[in-house]
Design a protein around this motif. Structure first.
Motif, PDB file in Angstrom:
ATOM      1  N   PHE A 179      -7.984 105.076  10.221  1.00  0.00           N
ATOM      2  CA  PHE A 179      -9.081 104.851  11.155  1.00  0.00           C
ATOM      3  C   PHE A 179      -9.570 103.402  11.061  1.00  0.00           C
ATOM      4  N   GLN A 180      -9.708 102.901   9.847  1.00  0.00           N
ATOM      5  CA  GLN A 180     -10.155 101.514   9.663  1.00  0.00           C
ATOM      6  C   GLN A 180      -9.158 100.529  10.266  1.00  0.00           C
ATOM      7  N   TYR A 181      -7.867 100.798  10.097  1.00  0.00           N
ATOM      8  CA  TYR A 181      -6.857  99.935  10.713  1.00  0.00           C
ATOM      9  C   TYR A 181      -7.001  99.963  12.239  1.00  0.00           C
ATOM     10  N   GLY A 182      -7.320 101.124  12.773  1.00  0.00           N
ATOM     11  CA  GLY A 182      -7.519 101.249  14.214  1.00  0.00           C
ATOM     12  C   GLY A 182      -8.720 100.453  14.693  1.00  0.00           C
ATOM     13  N   VAL A 183      -9.790 100.433  13.912  1.00  0.00           N
ATOM     14  CA  VAL A 183     -10.972  99.643  14.275  1.00  0.00           C
ATOM     15  C   VAL A 183     -10.615  98.158  14.284  1.00  0.00           C
ATOM     16  N   LYS A 206      -6.520 109.198   5.938  1.00  0.00           N
ATOM     17  CA  LYS A 206      -6.940 109.231   7.341  1.00  0.00           C
ATOM     18  C   LYS A 206      -8.041 108.201   7.599  1.00  0.00           C
ATOM     19  N   PHE A 207      -8.965 108.023   6.646  1.00  0.00           N
ATOM     20  CA  PHE A 207      -9.990 106.988   6.784  1.00  0.00           C
ATOM     21  C   PHE A 207      -9.352 105.607   6.833  1.00  0.00           C
ATOM     22  N   ARG A 228     -13.935 110.658  16.004  1.00  0.00           N
ATOM     23  CA  ARG A 228     -14.090 109.199  16.041  1.00  0.00           C
ATOM     24  C   ARG A 228     -12.783 108.521  16.432  1.00  0.00           C
ATOM     25  N   ALA A 229     -11.673 109.031  15.944  1.00  0.00           N
ATOM     26  CA  ALA A 229     -10.371 108.447  16.294  1.00  0.00           C
ATOM     27  C   ALA A 229     -10.095 108.616  17.786  1.00  0.00           C
ATOM     28  N   CYS A 278      -2.696 104.292  15.134  1.00  0.00           N
ATOM     29  CA  CYS A 278      -3.696 104.614  14.103  1.00  0.00           C
ATOM     30  C   CYS A 278      -4.450 105.897  14.450  1.00  0.00           C
ATOM     31  N   ALA A 279      -4.844 106.041  15.712  1.00  0.00           N
ATOM     32  CA  ALA A 279      -5.551 107.261  16.133  1.00  0.00           C
ATOM     33  C   ALA A 279      -4.662 108.489  15.960  1.00  0.00           C
ATOM     34  N   LEU A 280      -3.388 108.362  16.306  1.00  0.00           N
ATOM     35  CA  LEU A 280      -2.475 109.496  16.148  1.00  0.00           C
ATOM     36  C   LEU A 280      -2.294 109.874  14.676  1.00  0.00           C
ATOM     37  N   MET A 281      -2.293 108.890  13.799  1.00  0.00           N
ATOM     38  CA  MET A 281      -2.172 109.193  12.368  1.00  0.00           C
ATOM     39  C   MET A 281      -3.383 109.978  11.873  1.00  0.00           C
ATOM     40  N   VAL A 282      -4.535 109.701  12.445  1.00  0.00           N
ATOM     41  CA  VAL A 282      -5.743 110.457  12.079  1.00  0.00           C
ATOM     42  C   VAL A 282      -5.702 111.846  12.711  1.00  0.00           C
TER      43      VAL A 282
END
Length: 182
Positions: free
Chosen positions: A159-163, A155-156, A53-54, A98-102
């Motif tokens: 992901f939410q921060y990325g959204v 990680k979730f 998803r990321a 954010c994606a890289l952190m996931v």
């Protein structure tokens, strides 16, 4: 809940689970054993799905930025408004971070009990070897399951921060398109 109280409650939950594993009957222990093994597998699947998803999140953000800036979605003639482009690029960078952190590899991820050899070599009660083995495996998996859960939660959150950053990017593109039309 404060981080200190949260740590204590997680520690309490771990202690309570260990006590329950020590006093569980054979049938309960077998169910707990099957559940903890399944949970470790589900956590690994959840991590893989979250990473997919990321990746998709960043792909969408990059496509939006590409179409908006290169194809002239914001303005057909002339230059797009600079402020909106800066906001779009900043939000794209935020999505990337954010994606890289996931996607970043997890160093402390557990697939099994922390001390599997010790679990297998624990002293057994004669006639209750299977129960002893299940009890040891359940006890050994309790901490890794909780640790993995904390990793997944972080990680979730990323992901939410990325959204949210993706939403900011879309808003910047739409606002830029509307500002350019006026």
């Amino acid at each position: 809940m404060t981080p200190d109280k949260k740590c204590r409650s997680e520690g309490d939950a771990l202690a309570q689970a260990r006590i329950a594993a020590d006093s569980a009957s054979g049938p309960k222990l077998k169910i707990a054993y099957e559940s903890v093994i399944k949970l470790i597998g589900q956590q690994d699947t959840t991590l893989a799905n979250l990473r997919n998803r990321a990746t998709a999140l960043f792909t969408v953000a990059a496509l939006i930025a590409t179409f908006a800036s290169n194809i002239g979605f914001i303005v057909k003639d002339g230059q797009p408004p600079l402020g909106y482009l800066i906001a779009m690029m900043a939000s794209l960078i935020a999505v990337l971070v954010c994606a890289l952190m996931v996607l970043w590899p997890v160093r402390d991820w557990s697939y099994a009990a922390a001390h599997p050899i010790g679990v297998l070599l624990e002293e057994e009660e004669p006639g209750k070897e299977e129960e002893s083995l299940h009890r040891g495996i359940v006890r050994g998996h309790l901490e890794p399951v909780m640790d993995n859960g904390q990793i997944l939660k972080r990680k979730f959150d990323w992901f939410q921060y990325g959204v949210i950053a993706l939403g900011v990017e879309v808003a910047a593109v739409l606002a830029g398109a509307m500002a350019a039309r006026t």
